[in-house]
Each structure stands twice: as structure tokens, then as C-alpha cells.
Design a protein around this motif. Sequence first.
Motif, PDB file in Angstrom:
ATOM      1  N   GLN A  17       0.851  -1.182   0.000  1.00 13.64           N
ATOM      2  CA  GLN A  17       0.000   0.000   0.000  1.00 13.64           C
ATOM      3  C   GLN A  17       0.887   1.232   0.000  1.00 13.64           C
ATOM      4  O   GLN A  17       1.574   1.501   0.985  1.00 13.64           O
ATOM      5  CB  GLN A  17      -0.904  -0.003   1.226  1.00 13.64           C
ATOM      6  CG  GLN A  17      -1.821   1.197   1.333  1.00 13.64           C
ATOM      7  CD  GLN A  17      -2.947   1.160   0.338  1.00 13.64           C
ATOM      8  OE1 GLN A  17      -3.495   0.091   0.042  1.00 13.64           O
ATOM      9  NE2 GLN A  17      -3.316   2.305  -0.205  1.00 13.64           N
ATOM     10  N   ALA A  18       0.859   1.971  -1.111  1.00 15.21           N
ATOM     11  CA  ALA A  18       1.624   3.207  -1.205  1.00 15.21           C
ATOM     12  C   ALA A  18       0.754   4.385  -0.816  1.00 15.21           C
ATOM     13  O   ALA A  18      -0.435   4.427  -1.152  1.00 15.21           O
ATOM     14  CB  ALA A  18       2.146   3.389  -2.627  1.00 15.21           C
ATOM     15  N   SER A  19       1.339   5.340  -0.112  1.00 17.42           N
ATOM     16  CA  SER A  19       0.604   6.524   0.305  1.00 17.42           C
ATOM     17  C   SER A  19       1.576   7.690   0.474  1.00 17.42           C
ATOM     18  O   SER A  19       2.792   7.505   0.440  1.00 17.42           O
ATOM     19  CB  SER A  19      -0.134   6.250   1.619  1.00 17.42           C
ATOM     20  OG  SER A  19       0.785   5.937   2.648  1.00 17.42           O
ATOM     21  N   GLY A  20       1.006   8.876   0.686  1.00 11.86           N
ATOM     22  CA  GLY A  20       1.820  10.046   0.982  1.00 11.86           C
ATOM     23  C   GLY A  20       1.969  11.025  -0.160  1.00 11.86           C
ATOM     24  O   GLY A  20       2.593  12.075   0.009  1.00 11.86           O
ATOM     25  N   GLY A  21       1.419  10.710  -1.314  1.00 13.55           N
ATOM     26  CA  GLY A  21       1.520  11.625  -2.432  1.00 13.55           C
ATOM     27  C   GLY A  21       0.690  12.881  -2.207  1.00 13.55           C
ATOM     28  O   GLY A  21      -0.084  12.976  -1.256  1.00 13.55           O
ATOM     29  N   GLY A  22       0.875  13.853  -3.101  1.00 12.41           N
ATOM     30  CA  GLY A  22       0.117  15.084  -2.987  1.00 12.41           C
ATOM     31  C   GLY A  22       0.633  16.142  -3.938  1.00 12.41           C
ATOM     32  O   GLY A  22       1.440  15.858  -4.829  1.00 12.41           O
ATOM     33  N   LEU A  23       0.141  17.354  -3.731  1.00 11.47           N
ATOM     34  CA  LEU A  23       0.533  18.502  -4.538  1.00 11.47           C
ATOM     35  C   LEU A  23       1.484  19.364  -3.720  1.00 11.47           C
ATOM     36  O   LEU A  23       1.180  19.721  -2.572  1.00 11.47           O
ATOM     37  CB  LEU A  23      -0.705  19.305  -4.939  1.00 11.47           C
ATOM     38  CG  LEU A  23      -0.469  20.637  -5.653  1.00 11.47           C
ATOM     39  CD1 LEU A  23       0.217  20.410  -6.996  1.00 11.47           C
ATOM     40  CD2 LEU A  23      -1.781  21.383  -5.832  1.00 11.47           C
ATOM     41  N   VAL A  24       2.622  19.701  -4.295  1.00 12.58           N
ATOM     42  CA  VAL A  24       3.613  20.494  -3.587  1.00 12.58           C
ATOM     43  C   VAL A  24       4.278  21.441  -4.572  1.00 12.58           C
ATOM     44  O   VAL A  24       4.351  21.147  -5.775  1.00 12.58           O
ATOM     45  CB  VAL A  24       4.654  19.566  -2.910  1.00 12.58           C
ATOM     46  CG1 VAL A  24       5.447  18.779  -3.940  1.00 12.58           C
ATOM     47  CG2 VAL A  24       5.572  20.341  -1.979  1.00 12.58           C
ATOM     48  N   ASP A  51       8.188  -8.756  -7.862  1.00 13.90           N
ATOM     49  CA  ASP A  51       7.054  -9.671  -7.907  1.00 13.90           C
ATOM     50  C   ASP A  51       5.748  -9.038  -7.445  1.00 13.90           C
ATOM     51  O   ASP A  51       4.669  -9.495  -7.830  1.00 13.90           O
ATOM     52  CB  ASP A  51       7.338 -10.878  -7.001  1.00 13.90           C
ATOM     53  CG  ASP A  51       8.601 -11.603  -7.415  1.00 13.90           C
ATOM     54  OD1 ASP A  51       9.423 -11.912  -6.525  1.00 13.90           O
ATOM     55  OD2 ASP A  51       8.767 -11.845  -8.623  1.00 13.90           O
ATOM     56  N   TYR A  52       5.838  -8.038  -6.598  1.00 16.89           N
ATOM     57  CA  TYR A  52       4.638  -7.446  -6.000  1.00 16.89           C
ATOM     58  C   TYR A  52       4.651  -5.941  -6.240  1.00 16.89           C
ATOM     59  O   TYR A  52       5.700  -5.299  -6.130  1.00 16.89           O
ATOM     60  CB  TYR A  52       4.601  -7.725  -4.491  1.00 16.89           C
ATOM     61  CG  TYR A  52       4.663  -9.191  -4.162  1.00 16.89           C
ATOM     62  CD1 TYR A  52       5.870  -9.799  -3.823  1.00 16.89           C
ATOM     63  CD2 TYR A  52       3.523  -9.991  -4.204  1.00 16.89           C
ATOM     64  CE1 TYR A  52       5.945 -11.145  -3.550  1.00 16.89           C
ATOM     65  CE2 TYR A  52       3.588 -11.341  -3.915  1.00 16.89           C
ATOM     66  CZ  TYR A  52       4.796 -11.910  -3.593  1.00 16.89           C
ATOM     67  OH  TYR A  52       4.869 -13.251  -3.318  1.00 16.89           O
ATOM     68  N   TRP A  53       3.454  -5.398  -6.485  1.00 15.29           N
ATOM     69  CA  TRP A  53       3.328  -3.974  -6.787  1.00 15.29           C
ATOM     70  C   TRP A  53       2.179  -3.362  -6.005  1.00 15.29           C
ATOM     71  O   TRP A  53       1.123  -3.990  -5.835  1.00 15.29           O
ATOM     72  CB  TRP A  53       3.077  -3.763  -8.282  1.00 15.29           C
ATOM     73  CG  TRP A  53       4.286  -4.077  -9.105  1.00 15.29           C
ATOM     74  CD1 TRP A  53       4.687  -5.302  -9.538  1.00 15.29           C
ATOM     75  CD2 TRP A  53       5.268  -3.139  -9.555  1.00 15.29           C
ATOM     76  NE1 TRP A  53       5.868  -5.184 -10.239  1.00 15.29           N
ATOM     77  CE2 TRP A  53       6.248  -3.878 -10.273  1.00 15.29           C
ATOM     78  CE3 TRP A  53       5.427  -1.761  -9.428  1.00 15.29           C
ATOM     79  CZ2 TRP A  53       7.360  -3.260 -10.857  1.00 15.29           C
ATOM     80  CZ3 TRP A  53       6.531  -1.158 -10.008  1.00 15.29           C
ATOM     81  CH2 TRP A  53       7.485  -1.913 -10.718  1.00 15.29           C
ATOM     82  N   GLY A  54       2.409  -2.138  -5.550  1.00 21.13           N
ATOM     83  CA  GLY A  54       1.348  -1.366  -4.928  1.00 21.13           C
ATOM     84  C   GLY A  54       0.538  -0.642  -5.998  1.00 21.13           C
ATOM     85  O   GLY A  54       0.850  -0.703  -7.191  1.00 21.13           O
ATOM     86  N   GLN A  55      -0.463   0.112  -5.560  1.00 22.27           N
ATOM     87  CA  GLN A  55      -1.401   0.726  -6.491  1.00 22.27           C
ATOM     88  C   GLN A  55      -0.956   2.084  -7.005  1.00 22.27           C
ATOM     89  O   GLN A  55      -1.539   2.585  -7.938  1.00 22.27           O
ATOM     90  CB  GLN A  55      -2.781   0.872  -5.829  1.00 22.27           C
ATOM     91  CG  GLN A  55      -2.971   2.094  -4.957  1.00 22.27           C
ATOM     92  CD  GLN A  55      -2.143   2.069  -3.682  1.00 22.27           C
ATOM     93  OE1 GLN A  55      -1.432   1.134  -3.344  1.00 22.27           O
ATOM     94  NE2 GLN A  55      -2.231   3.163  -2.937  1.00 22.27           N
ATOM     95  N   GLY A  56       0.050   2.682  -6.419  1.00 21.01           N
ATOM     96  CA  GLY A  56       0.514   3.985  -6.892  1.00 21.01           C
ATOM     97  C   GLY A  56      -0.057   5.136  -6.093  1.00 21.01           C
ATOM     98  O   GLY A  56      -1.200   5.092  -5.626  1.00 21.01           O
ATOM     99  N   THR A  57       0.744   6.166  -5.934  1.00 18.20           N
ATOM    100  CA  THR A  57       0.317   7.390  -5.279  1.00 18.20           C
ATOM    101  C   THR A  57       0.819   8.565  -6.112  1.00 18.20           C
ATOM    102  O   THR A  57       1.972   8.583  -6.549  1.00 18.20           O
ATOM    103  CB  THR A  57       0.822   7.458  -3.821  1.00 18.20           C
ATOM    104  OG1 THR A  57       0.300   8.618  -3.171  1.00 18.20           O
ATOM    105  CG2 THR A  57       2.333   7.460  -3.727  1.00 18.20           C
ATOM    106  N   GLN A  58      -0.061   9.546  -6.350  1.00 19.96           N
ATOM    107  CA  GLN A  58       0.254  10.641  -7.259  1.00 19.96           C
ATOM    108  C   GLN A  58       1.064  11.728  -6.567  1.00 19.96           C
ATOM    109  O   GLN A  58       0.700  12.194  -5.485  1.00 19.96           O
ATOM    110  CB  GLN A  58      -1.033  11.243  -7.825  1.00 19.96           C
ATOM    111  CG  GLN A  58      -0.824  12.419  -8.761  1.00 19.96           C
ATOM    112  CD  GLN A  58      -0.140  12.013 -10.068  1.00 19.96           C
ATOM    113  OE1 GLN A  58      -0.437  10.958 -10.625  1.00 19.96           O
ATOM    114  NE2 GLN A  58       0.771  12.862 -10.553  1.00 19.96           N
TER     115      GLN A  58
END
Length: 126
Positions: free
Chosen positions: A4-11, A114-121
Motif C-alpha cells: 500500500q503506497a501513500s503520501g503523495g500530494g501537490l507540492v 514480484d509485487y506492486w502497490g497501487q501507486g500514489t500521485q
Amino acid sequence: VQLQASGGGLVQAGGSLRLSCAASGRTFITYTTGWFRQAPGKEREFVARIIWSDSSTSYADSVKGRFTISRDSAKNTVYLQMNNLKPEDTALYYCAGRQYYVNSYYLRRESGYDYWGQGTQVTVSS
């Protein structure tokens, strides 16, 4: 294994963000976790990776000196601290994991994981 990837945003350019990649499931990532990114109209590219056993790291030249990858074993989480962000860092960021050893050549390529998260923008404005 689920990532689970998280923490993305607009900066704004010059700013910082910290991405997190949390692993869950019956088994955990035991060899390496990496970050990749994909900008619109471009191929997915390697950003950074960390080896769990010795915390050795590797970075793409484009982020070296600005990004830092680290891990927290107790939380089964890998972080990507991104400083001095530039508009060209704008992309969808993915974390990926691998359980077993492979030649480091492959750890800069999608096929090495082998394993991938869903991505964070991550969006960096100028």
C-alpha cells in the motif's frame, strides 16, 4: 503480499514529501523494496530501492542527493523522502517488492519485482 503506497500530494517546486509503502499479508517482503514512477506519456522508471538485510540503497541519477529511501522493519514499511522536488518529479509513484535474491541488474527494472502497490500521485508545481 499486499503493498500500500501513500503520501503523495501537490507540492510547490523546492518542497518535500514523504511516501510510504506498507506491506501486509501472510508473508512480507524479505529481500528488497523499490520505488518506480510513471509520468504521463512516459514509461515507468526506476527511482530507488533498498535491500532489507543490510539497508543498502541505490538511486536513479535523476533523484540522487534529493531522495532518500529507508525502511522500518517493525512496521514493515519503506519510506521515500523526497526533498527539493522539481516539476519533472511529477508522476504516479509505485512501490514494488521482491522476496528472493536476484542480481542487482534486475532491481532497476520492473521485471525484477514480484509485487506492486497501487501507486500514489505526486504533483510538483512550478
